[in-house]
Structures are given as structure tokens and as C-alpha cells.
Design a protein around this motif. Structure first.
Motif, PDB file in Angstrom:
ATOM      1  N   ALA A 111       0.744  -1.285   0.392  1.00 53.12           N
ATOM      2  CA  ALA A 111       0.054   0.352  -0.212  1.00 53.12           C
ATOM      3  C   ALA A 111       0.770   1.725   0.444  1.00 53.12           C
ATOM      4  O   ALA A 111       0.573   2.289  -1.031  1.00 53.12           O
ATOM      5  CB  ALA A 111      -0.922  -0.277   1.099  1.00 53.12           C
ATOM      6  N   ASP A 178      -1.942  -3.943 -10.947  1.00 49.59           N
ATOM      7  CA  ASP A 178      -3.310  -4.278  -9.942  1.00 49.59           C
ATOM      8  C   ASP A 178      -3.967  -5.936 -10.590  1.00 49.59           C
ATOM      9  O   ASP A 178      -4.631  -6.372  -9.289  1.00 49.59           O
ATOM     10  CB  ASP A 178      -5.074  -2.771  -9.972  1.00 49.59           C
ATOM     11  N   VAL A 197     -14.453  -5.980  -1.765  1.00 51.44           N
ATOM     12  CA  VAL A 197     -12.733  -5.412  -1.963  1.00 51.44           C
ATOM     13  C   VAL A 197     -12.459  -4.000  -2.725  1.00 51.44           C
ATOM     14  O   VAL A 197     -12.115  -2.986  -2.803  1.00 51.44           O
ATOM     15  CB  VAL A 197     -12.173  -6.839  -2.561  1.00 51.44           C
ATOM     16  N   LEU A 198     -13.440  -4.456  -4.323  1.00 51.19           N
ATOM     17  CA  LEU A 198     -13.871  -3.645  -5.141  1.00 51.19           C
ATOM     18  C   LEU A 198     -14.096  -2.512  -4.914  1.00 51.19           C
ATOM     19  O   LEU A 198     -14.166  -1.372  -4.785  1.00 51.19           O
ATOM     20  CB  LEU A 198     -14.307  -4.718  -6.020  1.00 51.19           C
ATOM     21  N   ALA A 201     -12.660  -0.439  -2.248  1.00 56.76           N
ATOM     22  CA  ALA A 201     -11.493   0.044  -3.131  1.00 56.76           C
ATOM     23  C   ALA A 201     -12.540   1.795  -3.274  1.00 56.76           C
ATOM     24  O   ALA A 201     -11.586   2.676  -2.896  1.00 56.76           O
ATOM     25  CB  ALA A 201     -11.148  -1.034  -3.557  1.00 56.76           C
ATOM     26  N   VAL A 204     -13.472   3.784  -0.818  1.00 57.38           N
ATOM     27  CA  VAL A 204     -12.041   4.415   0.469  1.00 57.38           C
ATOM     28  C   VAL A 204     -11.146   5.637  -0.454  1.00 57.38           C
ATOM     29  O   VAL A 204     -11.272   6.859  -0.410  1.00 57.38           O
ATOM     30  CB  VAL A 204     -11.079   3.371   0.621  1.00 57.38           C
ATOM     31  N   GLY A 205     -11.214   5.504  -1.539  1.00 55.69           N
ATOM     32  CA  GLY A 205     -11.353   6.381  -2.707  1.00 55.69           C
ATOM     33  C   GLY A 205     -12.164   7.666  -2.773  1.00 55.69           C
ATOM     34  O   GLY A 205     -11.185   8.619  -3.350  1.00 55.69           O
ATOM     35  N   LEU A 227      -5.333   2.416  -6.379  1.00 58.03           N
ATOM     36  CA  LEU A 227      -5.472   0.947  -6.616  1.00 58.03           C
ATOM     37  C   LEU A 227      -4.827   0.206  -5.583  1.00 58.03           C
ATOM     38  O   LEU A 227      -6.434  -0.705  -4.955  1.00 58.03           O
ATOM     39  CB  LEU A 227      -6.655   0.463  -7.980  1.00 58.03           C
ATOM     40  N   THR A 229      -3.778   0.528  -3.230  1.00 56.21           N
ATOM     41  CA  THR A 229      -3.477   0.310  -2.190  1.00 56.21           C
ATOM     42  C   THR A 229      -4.872   0.474  -1.761  1.00 56.21           C
ATOM     43  O   THR A 229      -5.287   0.361  -0.277  1.00 56.21           O
ATOM     44  CB  THR A 229      -2.649   2.498  -1.564  1.00 56.21           C
ATOM     45  N   LEU A 230      -5.629   1.156  -2.043  1.00 54.11           N
ATOM     46  CA  LEU A 230      -6.847   0.880  -2.176  1.00 54.11           C
ATOM     47  C   LEU A 230      -7.283  -0.783  -1.648  1.00 54.11           C
ATOM     48  O   LEU A 230      -7.774  -0.926  -0.595  1.00 54.11           O
ATOM     49  CB  LEU A 230      -7.737   1.916  -2.923  1.00 54.11           C
ATOM     50  N   MET A 231      -7.205  -0.996  -2.650  1.00 48.82           N
ATOM     51  CA  MET A 231      -7.477  -2.709  -2.712  1.00 48.82           C
ATOM     52  C   MET A 231      -6.812  -2.783  -0.872  1.00 48.82           C
ATOM     53  O   MET A 231      -7.610  -4.223  -0.030  1.00 48.82           O
ATOM     54  CB  MET A 231      -7.093  -3.736  -3.666  1.00 48.82           C
ATOM     55  N   THR A 234      -8.690  -2.358   2.005  1.00 42.72           N
ATOM     56  CA  THR A 234      -9.881  -3.145   2.208  1.00 42.72           C
ATOM     57  C   THR A 234      -9.488  -4.343   2.787  1.00 42.72           C
ATOM     58  O   THR A 234     -10.595  -5.015   3.084  1.00 42.72           O
ATOM     59  CB  THR A 234     -10.534  -2.901   0.962  1.00 42.72           C
TER      60      THR A 234
END
Length: 244
Positions: A111, A178, A197-198, A201, A204-205, A227, A229-231, A234
Motif C-alpha cells: 500500500a 493491479d 474488496v472492490l 476500495a 475509500v477512494g 488502486l 493501496t485502496l485494495m 480494504t
């Protein structure tokens, strides 16, 4: 409280090494070779200056020799890794907690690298896939068949989206790391958790974009979001639940 304290301490130590990797690896420098040194004056650090978190506070955020401000990424990664160790050992029995903490520390480095450099190195993402399947074989977390499907589905979902975007827009809209990361996360969480997860993400994004707007920073449609980092952010909380 012995095990959570041990997890916190171990996490701080792991975080100290992770911070060095975060700083040195993108510069093409080894995190393994030689003694730890000040990033500014290159002076070798004494053992007392290598105590995670505490040394940073006692030095008042500055190198004792040159007076340069110590890179805050050191203590930030140490604190995050310590928190991961603490939560892992609070949430799970010791055998599972070790696996949970290792996954969390691994995802923390992923991340951080993607957030700062938009870089998901294969040497971090690809080993996660077989390790997830090994953990399933050992009986930790979701069953092996769900995780094998998750690995394949995770890669195909993002690879297909990236391919379609490139065909429609004539340019890349997603990094090549990714799909590999989502495949690795599928190998840990199982295919049923991939939508979460998606979705997580994405939320959070959106929260990050909103925070930027509230700070007065303009956000354009062409701005890149990490992406990976976001995944990663999460996925670890989801693992805390499904690993029980």
C-alpha cells in the motif's frame, strides 16, 4: 495481554525494516546491505538510535549529528505495523495471528509503495498468491477451492476491465500490477469476498477524493488513484473476519 503486546513490539520491529525498504527500494538501493544510516548525513546509527518509535521520539525528530529532520515515513510505518501486530493478536489465536500479522505487514508495504510511487512490484504481489494457497492448505481461512477460484477471478476481472478501457479510450487506465494484486487477494480471501474488496476500495477512494476537495485541492478526471493501496487497505480487515 502478553500476546497483543508481543504483536505490537514485533510489528514495530518489522515496520522499521519496512520503512527502510519503502525509502531505499524505489531509489535502487538495498535495504539489506550495510548498517542503518541517517538519510541526510549518511552517519551510521548506533544501536540505541535504532529502537523503533522510541528513538524517533527521544531524538525529537532530528538526527543527533547533523540536525536534519528524520523522515517521518520511518515512524509512520513503524506505528502502522505495530498497530497491525496488536490487532492481529487481539483478533485471533496465536497460530492464526502470526499469519494475519504477516499478511498485514506485507500489504502495508504494498500500500505504501503504490501510494507514493504508483508501483506494485511483482516481487511483492506475486509471492502473495502461492502463500495464500499454502495458508488455505494449512487450514487458515477460507477453503482452498474458493481461494483458487478467487485467484483466477481476481486477475480476470481487472485484466478485462483494463483491456476494455484500453480498447475504448486508446490509453491505459490501470497499472499492470493491479490485476496481479487482486489475484493474490483472491487467493487469500476467496472469490466471494472480491466484490467487497472492490466496493471497499471504491468507497475509500471516494472518501480520499472528498477529503482532498474539502482541503481545497482540485481533483481532475485524469488524476491517478492508487488502486493497489485502496485494495490493500480494504482487504486486510476482511481477512480479519474470514480467517476466524
Amino acid at each position: 495481554m502478553l500476546y497483543p503486546a508481543l504483536g505490537f513490539l514485533l510489528g514495530a520491529i518489522i515496520g522499521s525494516f519496512g520503512a527502510v525498504m519503502l525509502i531505499r527500494w524505489p531509489q535502487g538501493r538495498s535495504a539489506l546491505g550495510g548498517r542503518s544510516r541517517c538519510d541526510a548525513c549518511d552517519a551510521a546509527l548506533r544501536p540505541v538510535e535504532l529502537i523503533p518509535i522510541l528513538s524517533y521520539l527521544l531524538a525529537r525528530r532530528r538526527c543527533r549529528r547533523c540536525g536534519a529532520v528524520i523522515d517521518p515515513r520511518h515512524v509512520a510505518v513503524e506505528l502502522c505495523a505495530a498497530f497491525i501486530g496488536l490487532v492481529a493478536f487481539l483478533a485471533h489465536p496465536p497460530e492464526t495471528a502470526i499469519v494475519t500479522a504477516l499478511l498485514g505487514w506485507w500489504l502495508l508495504l504494498i500500500a505504501a509503495l503504490d501510494l507514493e510511487h504508483h508501483w506494485l512490484p511483482d516481487r511483492l504481489t506475486l509471492p502473495l498468491l502461492p502463500l495464500g494457497l499454502v495458508a488455505a492448505w494449512a487450514g487458515v481461512g477460507p477453503p482452498l477451492d474458493e481461494r483458487a477460484i478467487g485467484a483466477a477471478a481476481g486477475f480476470l476481472i481487472l485484466w478485462t476491465i483494463a483491456w476494455a478501457y484500453r480498447r475504448l479510450r486508446g490509453r491505459d487506465g490501470m497499472g499492470g500490477g493491479d490485476p496481479k494484486l487482486l489475484a493474490a487477494l483472491g487467493a487469500w480471501l476467496g472469490w466471494q469476498q472480491l466484490p467487497m474488496v472492490l466496493l471497499g476500495a471504491g468507497l475509500v477512494g471516494l472518501a480520499a477524493i472528498l477529503a482532498s476537495r474539502l482541503r481545497g485541492k482540485s481533483v481532475a478526471a485524469t488524476d491517478r488513484l492508487p488502486l493497489g493501496t485502496l485494495m490493500a487497505i480494504t482487504a486486510w480487515p476482511i481477512w480479519l473476519v474470514v480467517a476466524k
